[in-house]
Design a protein around this motif. Structure first.
Motif, short mmCIF file in Angstrom:
data_model
loop_
_atom_site.label_atom_id
_atom_site.label_comp_id
_atom_site.label_asym_id
_atom_site.label_seq_id
_atom_site.Cartn_x
_atom_site.Cartn_y
_atom_site.Cartn_z
N LEU A 202 0.53 -1.40 0.25
CA LEU A 202 -0.15 0.14 -0.34
C LEU A 202 0.50 1.24 0.21
N VAL A 203 -0.14 2.06 -0.85
CA VAL A 203 1.38 3.40 -0.98
C VAL A 203 0.37 4.57 -0.92
N SER A 204 0.40 5.78 0.09
CA SER A 204 -0.61 6.68 -0.16
C SER A 204 -0.24 7.19 -1.45
N SER A 205 -1.48 8.36 -1.55
CA SER A 205 -1.41 8.53 -2.95
C SER A 205 -1.20 10.01 -2.90
N GLU A 206 -0.03 10.29 -1.41
CA GLU A 206 0.82 11.61 -1.68
C GLU A 206 2.17 10.66 -1.57
N GLY A 207 2.45 9.74 -1.86
CA GLY A 207 3.21 8.92 -1.10
C GLY A 207 4.54 8.74 -3.02
N ASN A 208 5.32 8.13 -2.23
CA ASN A 208 6.10 7.85 -3.34
C ASN A 208 6.76 6.94 -3.80
N VAL A 209 5.68 7.07 -4.94
CA VAL A 209 4.98 5.83 -5.81
C VAL A 209 6.12 4.99 -6.32
N VAL A 210 7.07 6.39 -7.81
CA VAL A 210 8.27 5.75 -8.27
C VAL A 210 9.26 5.11 -7.55
N MET A 211 9.67 5.47 -6.37
CA MET A 211 10.27 4.36 -5.91
C MET A 211 10.39 3.53 -5.22
N VAL A 212 8.90 2.89 -5.29
CA VAL A 212 8.23 1.51 -4.26
C VAL A 212 8.15 0.64 -5.91
N GLU A 213 8.15 1.69 -6.69
CA GLU A 213 8.18 0.64 -8.41
C GLU A 213 9.39 0.28 -8.68
N ALA A 214 10.60 1.00 -8.24
CA ALA A 214 12.23 1.10 -8.52
C ALA A 214 11.67 -0.54 -7.71
N ILE A 215 11.62 -0.63 -6.54
CA ILE A 215 11.56 -1.47 -5.34
C ILE A 215 10.97 -2.53 -5.98
N GLN A 216 10.25 -2.68 -6.17
CA GLN A 216 9.37 -3.94 -7.12
C GLN A 216 10.40 -4.39 -8.29
N GLN A 217 11.05 -3.58 -8.79
CA GLN A 217 11.88 -4.36 -10.09
C GLN A 217 12.52 -5.06 -9.18
N MET A 218 13.40 -4.30 -8.01
CA MET A 218 14.56 -4.89 -7.35
C MET A 218 14.34 -6.15 -6.79
N TRP A 219 13.35 -6.59 -6.49
CA TRP A 219 12.93 -7.23 -5.60
C TRP A 219 12.38 -8.87 -6.21
N LYS A 220 12.59 -8.70 -7.67
CA LYS A 220 12.51 -9.62 -8.92
C LYS A 220 14.00 -9.93 -8.70
N ASN A 221 14.68 -9.22 -8.26
CA ASN A 221 16.27 -10.21 -8.25
C ASN A 221 16.02 -11.78 -7.43
N ILE A 222 15.29 -11.84 -6.24
CA ILE A 222 14.82 -12.42 -5.27
C ILE A 222 13.34 -13.30 -6.43
N ASN A 223 13.81 -13.18 -7.09
CA ASN A 223 12.27 -14.18 -7.81
C ASN A 223 11.22 -13.20 -6.92
N VAL A 224 11.00 -12.38 -6.40
CA VAL A 224 9.98 -12.30 -5.26
C VAL A 224 9.00 -10.76 -6.26
N ASP A 225 7.34 -11.01 -6.08
CA ASP A 225 6.59 -10.08 -7.08
C ASP A 225 5.74 -9.57 -6.10
N ALA A 226 5.31 -8.25 -6.90
CA ALA A 226 4.52 -7.01 -5.48
C ALA A 226 4.11 -7.06 -6.17
N VAL A 227 2.90 -6.27 -6.06
CA VAL A 227 1.73 -5.13 -6.63
C VAL A 227 1.69 -4.06 -5.79
N ILE A 228 1.45 -2.87 -6.63
CA ILE A 228 1.11 -1.43 -5.77
C ILE A 228 0.25 -1.25 -5.46
N ILE A 229 -0.06 -0.58 -4.51
CA ILE A 229 -1.58 -0.07 -3.89
C ILE A 229 -1.29 1.15 -3.62
N PRO A 230 -2.27 2.21 -4.51
CA PRO A 230 -2.50 3.33 -3.81
C PRO A 230 -3.43 3.24 -3.41
N ARG A 231 -3.42 4.16 -1.98
CA ARG A 231 -4.77 4.43 -1.15
C ARG A 231 -4.71 6.11 -0.03
#
Length: 526
Positions: free
Chosen positions: A378-407
């Motif tokens: 979960l990321v607030s509407s004023e949060g750093n979605v771009v940063m979490v998107e980058a982390i989402q890609q980094m977790w793929k390095n250990i084969n972990v998938d994530a979805v980002i949900i703005p709230r």
């Protein structure tokens, strides 16, 4: 080195050229309308900035950011560190000219902890004897450890020695009983009822537009003030604030459009203010995906914090290898420097971190991420979605998938309360200069704790609260942080550093790591 990452570590920023012009109107913009500017009900950091110009506690910060006597002229501390005696100034008055006495603090401290007030920060009173029991409704407010000796003398008794109590005495602000009782919640809405005791008083208030403050002529130290008028513009749009800075209508703002950072730096309109704060992922430990600490550590290791800071966030922050941020003091030096990192943030170690993360995932039963569920973040509407998107890609390095949900943040807060989330991008800026301002968030019984419980961690913090010897106390806090980082109930990402837009005309504005900016001594130059 890019000037943008030359973080300002000092408590003040003093730009020295030109002469003070007392009749200039300083215009600041820190966001839209806040819910309240009642010192006991406000939860917004920007609201605190406004309130600290209007009100003053027993202690205050001087021009250099040091804690000095405020409404108290002096104080004594008992040898065991449990009893503080404050001697109030006999020349102190409220903004309407009424004398200020010990009764005002007696009422205000009790109001702050009264369950009927429901102060969101009433827990900050917990060092005072019986405060926590009162906030829980177990005993009456009259049993709070504050006693009036005479009209100008107060005695405050603590539960345990508290090394940072004078900082808290700067934060516990008084309000006037007769005003609150006459006007109710509406007392904060207009100059006639917003009676205060600090350096400034309210001259004008237009909801959703502006607050205008002027010098409180009844303030005991009014002759040291430089800024004669300060206007707060209620603006929530970052581009509007940017236009105001560039055309000279606004002199100070925290509403920095991220995409404009590099250009603003070229224009010399950016100042960086490092805070007592850390940005991190809050984890729901009751969720099956995160019950194993090895998984939590793996997710922490798989984040390339240097890439986030240097490329994604463009130097807004410092990579976090632990929880307590760098500016917080230790017995000697700084707590972070003495404690070191629990996650390597060396730019050359990221691949090692990834390999270690893979090993931990395998040990936890998820070799190459096999069978590990998709993470919802979960990321607030004023949060750093771009940063979490980058982390989402980094977790793929250990084969972990994530979805980002703005709230919306209000929705996220409800998710915290009912534990209906997996992970949330969160953060915390401390309230005082001591590691406890961060570490006590994860006491098992802390109201902000989303489910972490460790007996040894609790015991260390509780013992630290009782310990008078400063060196021993700090070692206990280091040991506690080590437990926290080994359990990894949160994933630190970066230490907070806030970009600010500042007009070239503005001088002697004061910054500090609490982000409680002060303009008492500010002036404009041509």
């Amino acid at each position: 080195m890019n000037r943008l990452i030359n973080i300002i570590f000092a408590f003040t920023v003093i730009l020295s050229c030109g002469n003070p012009k007392n009749d200039d109107n300083i215009v600041i913009s820190l966001g839209g309308e806040v819910a309240t500017i009642d010192p006991h009900l406000n939860t917004a950091n920007i609201g605190t900035v406004y309130i600290r110009h209007f009100f003053e506690g027993l202690m205050k910060k001087d021009k250099d950011g040091k804690i000095v006597p405020g409404m108290a002229e002096r104080y004594d501390i008992s040898e065991d560190g449990l009893i503080y005696t404050f001697y109030l100034r006999t020349n102190a008055k409220w903004s309407d000219g009424k004398d200020f006495t010990a009764d005002d603090f007696l009422y205000s401290y009790r109001r702050f902890v009264d369950p009927n007030t429901a102060s969101p920060y009433g827990h900050l009173m917990k060092p005072i004897k019986n405060a926590l029991k009162i906030t829980k409704g177990e005993i009456p407010i009259e049993e709070l450890g504050i006693k009036k000796i005479d009209d100008y003398t107060l005695e405050i008794t603590l539960e345990n020695p508290t090394a940072y109590f004078l900082e808290l005495a700067d934060m516990y602000l008084p309000v006037r009983k007769d005003i609150v009782e006459e006007f109710g919640d509406a007392w904060v809405l207009n100059p006639e009822s917003y009676i205060c005791n600090g350096p400034y008083k309210m001259k004008e208030r237009v909801i959703d537009d502006r607050i205008v403050m002027e010098i409180n002529t009844n303030y005991y130290d009014k002759d040291k003030l430089v800024a004669k008028n300060i206007t707060i513009k209620m603006i929530s749009d970052r581009n509007t604030a940017l236009a105001g800075i560039r055309n000279g209508d606004i002199h100070f703002s925290n509403l920095v459009p991220t995409q404009e950072l590099e250009e603003l730096e070229k224009e010399n309109l950016i100042v960086m203010n490092q805070a007592y704060g850390t940005v991190f992922f809050e984890i729901n430990l009751t969720n099956k995906a995160f019950t194993d600490s090895r998984v939590r550590k793996a997710l922490a290791l798989a984040i390339d914090r240097n890439y986030l800071i240097n490329t994604v966030n463009k130097s807004v922050g410092i990579p976090a290898g632990a929880f307590v941020p760098p500016l917080i003091d230790d017995y000697e030096g700084k707590f972070r420097a003495n404690g070191g990192n629990y996650i390597s943030v060396d730019v050359n170690d990221y691949q090692k971190n990834v390999e270690e993360a893979k090993r931990l995932m395998s040990e936890a039963g998820y070799p190459n991420g096999k069978n590990y569920p998709v993470i919802e973040v979960l990321v607030s509407s004023e949060g750093n979605v771009v940063m979490v998107e980058a982390i989402q890609q980094m977790w793929k390095n250990i084969n972990v998938d994530a979805v980002i949900i703005p709230r919306e943040w209000s929705v996220i807060l409800q998710s915290f309360r009912d534990l209906s989330y997996q992970m949330v991008l969160s953060g915390w800026t401390g309230d005082y200069n001591d590691p406890m301002t961060m570490l006590d968030l994860y006491l098992s019984y802390a109201p902000s704790n989303p489910g972490y419980s460790n007996y040894s961690y609790n015991n260390l913090l509780e013992e630290a609260q009782k310990t008078v010897n400063a060196k021993d106390r700090m070692q206990m806090l280091h040991n506690a942080e080590e437990i926290l980082m080994n359990d990894m109930p949160i994933i630190p990402i970066h230490y907070r550093s806030n970009p600010l837009m500042v007009s070239k005309k503005l001088r002697d504005y004061k910054l500090d790591p609490l982000s409680k900016y002060r303009f008492h001594y500010s002036y404009l130059v041509k």
